[in-house]
Write an enzyme that holds these catalytic residues in place. Structure first.
Site, mmCIF file in Angstrom:
data_model
loop_
_atom_site.group_PDB
_atom_site.id
_atom_site.type_symbol
_atom_site.label_atom_id
_atom_site.label_comp_id
_atom_site.label_asym_id
_atom_site.label_seq_id
_atom_site.Cartn_x
_atom_site.Cartn_y
_atom_site.Cartn_z
ATOM 1 N N ILE A 166 0.840 -1.192 0.000
ATOM 2 C CA ILE A 166 0.000 0.000 0.000
ATOM 3 C C ILE A 166 0.881 1.249 0.000
ATOM 4 O O ILE A 166 1.921 1.298 0.667
ATOM 5 C CB ILE A 166 -0.969 -0.002 1.214
ATOM 6 C CG1 ILE A 166 -2.041 1.078 1.049
ATOM 7 C CG2 ILE A 166 -0.219 0.148 2.521
ATOM 8 C CD1 ILE A 166 -3.202 0.912 1.998
ATOM 9 N N ASP B 26 -5.002 -5.810 7.694
ATOM 10 C CA ASP B 26 -6.460 -5.767 7.820
ATOM 11 C C ASP B 26 -7.209 -5.865 6.494
ATOM 12 O O ASP B 26 -8.412 -5.628 6.442
ATOM 13 C CB ASP B 26 -6.904 -4.502 8.568
ATOM 14 C CG ASP B 26 -6.426 -3.207 7.906
ATOM 15 O OD1 ASP B 26 -5.860 -3.276 6.799
ATOM 16 O OD2 ASP B 26 -6.617 -2.131 8.501
ATOM 17 N N GLU C 46 3.112 -5.824 7.161
ATOM 18 C CA GLU C 46 2.387 -4.840 7.980
ATOM 19 C C GLU C 46 2.939 -4.704 9.393
ATOM 20 O O GLU C 46 2.948 -3.598 9.957
ATOM 21 C CB GLU C 46 0.901 -5.200 8.037
ATOM 22 C CG GLU C 46 0.132 -4.877 6.772
ATOM 23 C CD GLU C 46 0.258 -5.953 5.695
ATOM 24 O OE1 GLU C 46 -0.419 -5.838 4.656
ATOM 25 O OE2 GLU C 46 1.042 -6.902 5.897
#
Length: 267
Positions: free
Chosen positions: A77, A164, A156
């Site tokens: 991300i 998530d 993460e």
């Protein structure tokens, strides 16, 4: 091709490419942000489910190959996406901050789950890095292949985040609970050969070019089969994952009672 040129104008960081000028039914959905190593921008979470829905509703599409442009499949991300979430939060009320953050997370989760909601099989073709959000994406895919240079990281935990977007829910069913726990807690990098050994990928190809050719052959083989049988197999397997054996058998009996008697079966 002109039709898909027009379709691609809708997307900033995605590209849809028929894999053959002939009608094989196989289409490539490409993460197309190579200058940022295909990091997932805020645009991705709107564009990606829209592109999948478009391909799902297109009768010319039988199988979707998901790949990445440039040197890597997906570097995770984009930090801008995280910043956009935090900057859009209410400034004072803790309850409203939490409620808004939950809606943002659910919105991003839905973009990944769109892979499973797509009736057509989605095959991940991974080269180079597959990190963080890239793992979220491929664990939602129906089949996974990679080139020998591919590497994977459940990243993460190193960013002070509990993953998530689906990795913690989908990865254990693919590689086993113990392996998923170890990979998620350590955040370590693991190779294509280890990914194959754990069952994350079905096959490792010597090069990106060999992978593209091999995955296309697999996809064309699936595309040549009965569309009803293919979509039914995906739907029943995914639904059965969350059911008891008795419930899953009942579900497939109901499914086949609706679609078994088809022209495909006669053929």
């Amino acid at each position: 091709m002109e039709e898909y040129k027009k379709e691609n104008e809708k997307y900033k960081f995605l590209k849809i490419i028929p894999t053959s000028p002939h009608s094989s039914g196989v289409f490539n959905l490409c993460l197309n942000r190579p200058s940022h190593l295909n990091a997932l921008s805020p645009h991705f979470f709107t564009e990606f489910p829209h592109a999948l829905s478009s391909l799902d509703q297109n009768p010319d599409v039988s199988v979707i190959i998901l790949s990445g442009a440039g040197r890597h499949f997906c570097s995770g991300i984009d930090l801008q996406a995280l910043n956009s979430i935090s900057s859009g939060l209410p400034s004072a009320d803790r309850g409203r901050i939490g409620e808004k953050l939950r809606r943002d997370i659910k919105f991003m989760q839905d973009a990944i789950t769109a892979i499973e909601l797509c009736r057509k099989p989605v095959i991940a073709a991974v080269h180079g890095a597959c990190v963080g959000g890239g793992i979220d994406i491929i664990t939602a895919c129906d089949l996974r292949f990679c080139s020998a240079d591919a590497f994977f990281v459940v990243k993460e935990v190193d960013l002070a985040i509990t993953a998530d977007l689906g990795t913690l829910q989908r990865l254990p069913a693919i590689v086993g609970f113990g392996n998923a726990m170890e990979l998620a807690l350590t955040g370590r990098r693991f190779s294509s050969s280890e990914a194959k050994e754990m069952g994350l990928v079905s096959k490792v190809f010597a090069s990106k070019e060999a992978m593209e050719e091999g995955v296309r052959a697999v996809a064309e083989g699936i595309a040549a089969k009965s569309p009803l049988a293919v979509t039914g197999t995906k739907a029943v397997l995914l639904r059965g994952r969350d059911l008891t054996l008795h419930q899953a058998l009942d579900y497939v009996a109901t499914w086949n009672s609706a679609v078994l008697l088809s022209d495909d079966l006669k053929e």
